[in-house]
Write a protein that holds these residues in place. Sequence first.
Motif, PDB file in Angstrom:
ATOM      1  N   ASN A   1       0.849  -1.098  -0.030  1.00 26.85           N
ATOM      2  CA  ASN A   1      -0.197  -0.123  -0.125  1.00 26.85           C
ATOM      3  C   ASN A   1       0.814   1.097  -0.126  1.00 26.85           C
ATOM      4  OD1 ASN A   1       0.718   0.262   2.807  1.00 26.85           O
ATOM      5  ND2 ASN A   1      -0.936  -0.644   3.578  1.00 26.85           N
ATOM      6  N   ARG A   2       0.146   2.168   0.183  1.00 25.49           N
ATOM      7  CA  ARG A   2       1.069   3.610   0.005  1.00 25.49           C
ATOM      8  C   ARG A   2       2.098   3.886   1.224  1.00 25.49           C
ATOM      9  NH1 ARG A   2      -4.109   4.560   1.549  1.00 25.49           N
ATOM     10  NH2 ARG A   2      -4.460   6.137   3.517  1.00 25.49           N
ATOM     11  N   PHE A   3       2.018   3.022   2.234  1.00 22.68           N
ATOM     12  CA  PHE A   3       2.897   3.219   3.460  1.00 22.68           C
ATOM     13  C   PHE A   3       3.920   2.215   3.156  1.00 22.68           C
ATOM     14  CE2 PHE A   3      -1.144   4.626   5.176  1.00 22.68           C
ATOM     15  CZ  PHE A   3      -0.925   5.736   5.437  1.00 22.68           C
ATOM     16  N   GLY A   4       3.898   1.146   2.066  1.00 27.07           N
ATOM     17  CA  GLY A   4       4.966   0.178   1.996  1.00 27.07           C
ATOM     18  C   GLY A   4       4.246  -1.147   2.600  1.00 27.07           C
ATOM     19  N   GLY A   5       3.027  -1.116   3.184  1.00 26.90           N
ATOM     20  CA  GLY A   5       2.506  -2.387   4.075  1.00 26.90           C
ATOM     21  C   GLY A   5       1.925  -3.086   3.184  1.00 26.90           C
ATOM     22  N   ILE A   6       1.778  -4.503   3.463  1.00 25.38           N
ATOM     23  CA  ILE A   6       1.102  -5.705   2.926  1.00 25.38           C
ATOM     24  C   ILE A   6      -0.137  -5.515   3.845  1.00 25.38           C
ATOM     25  CG2 ILE A   6       3.060  -6.771   1.919  1.00 25.38           C
ATOM     26  CD1 ILE A   6       2.925  -8.738   4.269  1.00 25.38           C
ATOM     27  N   ALA A   7      -1.127  -6.570   3.186  1.00 25.70           N
ATOM     28  CA  ALA A   7      -2.737  -6.351   3.701  1.00 25.70           C
ATOM     29  C   ALA A   7      -2.835  -6.952   5.319  1.00 25.70           C
ATOM     30  CB  ALA A   7      -3.407  -7.554   3.222  1.00 25.70           C
ATOM     31  N   LEU A   8      -1.668  -7.525   5.745  1.00 26.91           N
ATOM     32  CA  LEU A   8      -1.452  -8.067   7.277  1.00 26.91           C
ATOM     33  C   LEU A   8      -1.274  -6.754   8.216  1.00 26.91           C
ATOM     34  CD1 LEU A   8      -1.184 -10.417   9.346  1.00 26.91           C
ATOM     35  CD2 LEU A   8       1.088 -10.646   8.793  1.00 26.91           C
ATOM     36  N   ILE A   9      -0.537  -5.844   7.676  1.00 20.95           N
ATOM     37  CA  ILE A   9       0.043  -4.637   8.646  1.00 20.95           C
ATOM     38  C   ILE A   9      -1.276  -4.324   9.083  1.00 20.95           C
ATOM     39  CG2 ILE A   9       1.293  -2.831   8.783  1.00 20.95           C
ATOM     40  CD1 ILE A   9       3.467  -4.309   7.737  1.00 20.95           C
ATOM     41  N   PRO A  10      -2.292  -3.247   8.303  1.00 25.30           N
ATOM     42  CA  PRO A  10      -3.345  -2.721   8.650  1.00 25.30           C
ATOM     43  C   PRO A  10      -4.220  -3.601   9.472  1.00 25.30           C
ATOM     44  CG  PRO A  10      -3.475  -2.632   6.440  1.00 25.30           C
ATOM     45  CD  PRO A  10      -2.145  -3.427   6.747  1.00 25.30           C
ATOM     46  N   ALA A  11      -4.390  -4.758   9.185  1.00 27.90           N
ATOM     47  CA  ALA A  11      -5.242  -5.720   9.979  1.00 27.90           C
ATOM     48  C   ALA A  11      -4.700  -6.075  11.516  1.00 27.90           C
ATOM     49  CB  ALA A  11      -5.409  -7.097   9.373  1.00 27.90           C
TER      50      ALA A  11
END
Length: 200
Positions: free
Chosen positions: A102-112
């Motif tokens: 994502n725009r923060f360089g994260g994958i789906a796991l991180i915001p979850a």
Amino acid sequence: MAPTPRNQRLLDAARRGDTDGVRTALADGAAVETRDEELRSPLLLAALGDHVDAARVLVDAGADPDAQDSRHDSPWLVTGVTGSVAMLRVLLPAGPDLTLRNRFGGIALIPACERGHVEYVRALLAETAIDVDHVNDLGWTALLEAVILGDGGLAHAETVELLLAHGATPDLPDGDGVTPLAHAERRGFTTLAALLRDAA
């Protein structure tokens, strides 16, 4: 360029979660990968609204789970934000890229993990080979986000337990060299700190 009328009908139906409208628009020749003014695809609009049945129709029509908009969101990535296990399972057969950022360089796991979406994290870790130690542009892993941006409550404790059970490195520090345990102690999160000490 503005979408054609048939493509606009598809976008509107996906945004509303109008499954029959999605089917009709596709049958009328709407492009499954058409985009709105923010470059959001019909599948992304359906995922944002957690319109599972509409998303299933789009996936069956070949929609791309990795199509990113102007904010670098994709149908797959936003499931980590919404925490929708049902949407995750609709998108998995489409073969989403688990490394997409994502725009923060994260994958789906991180915001979850940041949000404490326990059942989503449980499903994601059990049903995919996602990188549990992925580091985003802030220098944070999913474990660090659960500690730094969480509230230290039950949901984040369960999230930390799940991450550790699936091989997350308990002492992987942030960009400043601060470990998850040190962050938990600084914030007074005694339960999280105990979990991290036990895992060390």
